[in-house]
Design a protein around this motif. Structure first.
Motif, short mmCIF file in Angstrom:
data_model
loop_
_atom_site.label_atom_id
_atom_site.label_comp_id
_atom_site.label_asym_id
_atom_site.label_seq_id
_atom_site.Cartn_x
_atom_site.Cartn_y
_atom_site.Cartn_z
N GLY A 104 0.80 -1.21 0.00
CA GLY A 104 0.00 0.00 0.00
C GLY A 104 0.84 1.26 0.00
O GLY A 104 0.44 2.27 0.53
N GLY A 105 2.00 1.26 -0.56
CA GLY A 105 2.82 2.47 -0.63
C GLY A 105 4.26 2.19 -0.28
O GLY A 105 5.12 2.98 -0.57
N GLY A 106 4.50 1.08 0.38
CA GLY A 106 5.87 0.67 0.63
C GLY A 106 6.58 1.51 1.66
O GLY A 106 6.00 2.02 2.62
N SER A 107 7.86 1.68 1.44
CA SER A 107 8.72 2.35 2.43
C SER A 107 8.37 3.83 2.56
O SER A 107 8.55 4.39 3.64
CB SER A 107 10.18 2.18 2.05
OG SER A 107 10.41 2.67 0.75
N ALA A 108 7.86 4.46 1.53
CA ALA A 108 7.50 5.88 1.63
C ALA A 108 6.39 6.07 2.66
O ALA A 108 6.43 7.01 3.46
CB ALA A 108 7.07 6.41 0.27
N THR A 109 5.40 5.19 2.67
CA THR A 109 4.31 5.28 3.63
C THR A 109 4.82 5.04 5.05
O THR A 109 4.43 5.75 5.98
CB THR A 109 3.22 4.25 3.28
OG1 THR A 109 2.80 4.45 1.94
CG2 THR A 109 2.03 4.37 4.20
N GLU A 110 5.68 4.04 5.19
CA GLU A 110 6.23 3.75 6.52
C GLU A 110 7.07 4.91 7.04
O GLU A 110 7.01 5.25 8.23
CB GLU A 110 7.05 2.46 6.48
CG GLU A 110 6.20 1.22 6.25
CD GLU A 110 7.04 -0.04 6.28
OE1 GLU A 110 8.04 -0.09 7.03
OE2 GLU A 110 6.70 -0.96 5.53
N LEU A 111 7.86 5.53 6.16
CA LEU A 111 8.66 6.68 6.58
C LEU A 111 7.77 7.85 6.97
O LEU A 111 8.07 8.58 7.94
CB LEU A 111 9.62 7.10 5.46
CG LEU A 111 10.82 6.19 5.24
CD1 LEU A 111 11.59 6.63 4.01
CD2 LEU A 111 11.72 6.18 6.46
N ALA A 112 6.68 8.05 6.25
CA ALA A 112 5.75 9.13 6.61
C ALA A 112 5.13 8.87 7.98
O ALA A 112 5.00 9.80 8.80
CB ALA A 112 4.67 9.25 5.54
N LYS A 113 4.76 7.61 8.26
CA LYS A 113 4.20 7.28 9.57
C LYS A 113 5.22 7.51 10.68
O LYS A 113 4.89 8.03 11.74
CB LYS A 113 3.72 5.83 9.59
CG LYS A 113 2.49 5.57 8.76
CD LYS A 113 2.11 4.10 8.78
CE LYS A 113 0.95 3.82 7.87
NZ LYS A 113 0.63 2.38 7.83
N LEU A 114 6.47 7.10 10.40
CA LEU A 114 7.53 7.32 11.39
C LEU A 114 7.75 8.81 11.64
O LEU A 114 7.93 9.24 12.80
CB LEU A 114 8.85 6.70 10.92
CG LEU A 114 9.05 5.22 11.19
CD1 LEU A 114 10.34 4.74 10.54
CD2 LEU A 114 9.08 4.94 12.66
N SER A 115 7.71 9.57 10.58
CA SER A 115 7.90 11.02 10.72
C SER A 115 6.78 11.63 11.56
O SER A 115 7.03 12.51 12.39
CB SER A 115 7.94 11.65 9.33
OG SER A 115 8.15 13.03 9.44
N GLU A 116 5.56 11.17 11.38
CA GLU A 116 4.43 11.66 12.18
C GLU A 116 4.61 11.29 13.64
O GLU A 116 4.35 12.10 14.54
CB GLU A 116 3.12 11.08 11.66
CG GLU A 116 2.64 11.67 10.35
CD GLU A 116 1.37 11.00 9.85
OE1 GLU A 116 0.65 10.36 10.66
OE2 GLU A 116 1.10 11.12 8.65
N LEU A 117 5.05 10.03 13.89
CA LEU A 117 5.28 9.60 15.28
C LEU A 117 6.36 10.45 15.94
O LEU A 117 6.24 10.83 17.11
CB LEU A 117 5.68 8.12 15.33
CG LEU A 117 4.56 7.11 15.02
CD1 LEU A 117 5.15 5.70 14.96
CD2 LEU A 117 3.48 7.19 16.08
N LYS A 118 7.41 10.76 15.20
CA LYS A 118 8.49 11.60 15.73
C LYS A 118 7.99 13.02 15.99
O LYS A 118 8.31 13.63 17.02
CB LYS A 118 9.66 11.62 14.75
CG LYS A 118 10.84 12.42 15.25
CD LYS A 118 11.94 12.40 14.21
CE LYS A 118 12.77 13.64 14.40
NZ LYS A 118 13.43 14.09 13.22
N ALA A 119 7.18 13.55 15.06
CA ALA A 119 6.66 14.91 15.23
C ALA A 119 5.73 15.01 16.43
O ALA A 119 5.71 16.02 17.14
CB ALA A 119 5.93 15.34 13.97
N LYS A 120 4.97 13.94 16.72
CA LYS A 120 4.09 13.93 17.89
C LYS A 120 4.87 13.76 19.18
O LYS A 120 4.35 14.03 20.25
CB LYS A 120 3.09 12.78 17.78
CG LYS A 120 2.02 12.97 16.76
CD LYS A 120 1.08 11.77 16.80
CE LYS A 120 0.10 11.77 15.68
NZ LYS A 120 -0.73 10.56 15.67
#
Length: 137
Positions: A104-120
């Motif tokens: 469903g998007g691969g590593s780009a989606t996972e990196l975006a989720k990680l970035s959101e977790l870090k931002a929170k």
């Protein structure tokens, strides 16, 4: 220039028709012959000796061999061709999924989720870097 010159308009229309028809029939004959040979090689239900027998029959006595092959095994030729096309399509779909990251998007989606977790503030910078390394490798 002694002798008679033959011009294109000296060739009768019926002769041109027969020439075109014979060329068409020969092309169709070779297409049918190659289709039968391809079907023999593609059919997994035939063992090696049976394939060799059909090939020898088709190559030694081509007109009779192709005619007999189409009569005996022609009913399933279309089914085998459809199955082969479906297998090729499935292989292509699988390749596209693997290449594009079928999750469903691969590593780009996972990196975006990680970035959101870090931002929170849910993960630290060190955890973010470790997770990012896992995704990218």
């Amino acid at each position: 220039m002694e002798g008679q010159q033959i011009l294109a308009y000296d060739y009768p229309l019926l002769g041109a028709f027969w020439t075109v028809m014979w060329i068409f029939l020969w092309v169709m004959w070779f297409l049918l012959l190659f289709r039968v040979i391809t079907d023999v090689f593609r059919d997994d239900s035939l063992n090696g000796w049976t394939k060799a027998g059909w090939l020898i029959f088709v190559l030694i006595v081509p007109f009779l061999g192709v005619l007999v092959y189409v009569i005996v095994r022609g009913k399933k030729m279309g089914t085998r061709e459809i199955r082969h096309a479906q297998e090729r399509q499935a292989a292509m779909d699988d390749y596209i999924r693997r290449t594009a990251g079928g999750d469903g998007g691969g590593s780009a989606t996972e990196l975006a989720k990680l970035s959101e977790l870090k931002a929170k503030g849910d993960i630290t910078e060190a955890e973010f870097q470790r997770a990012k390394e896992k995704i990218l490798h």
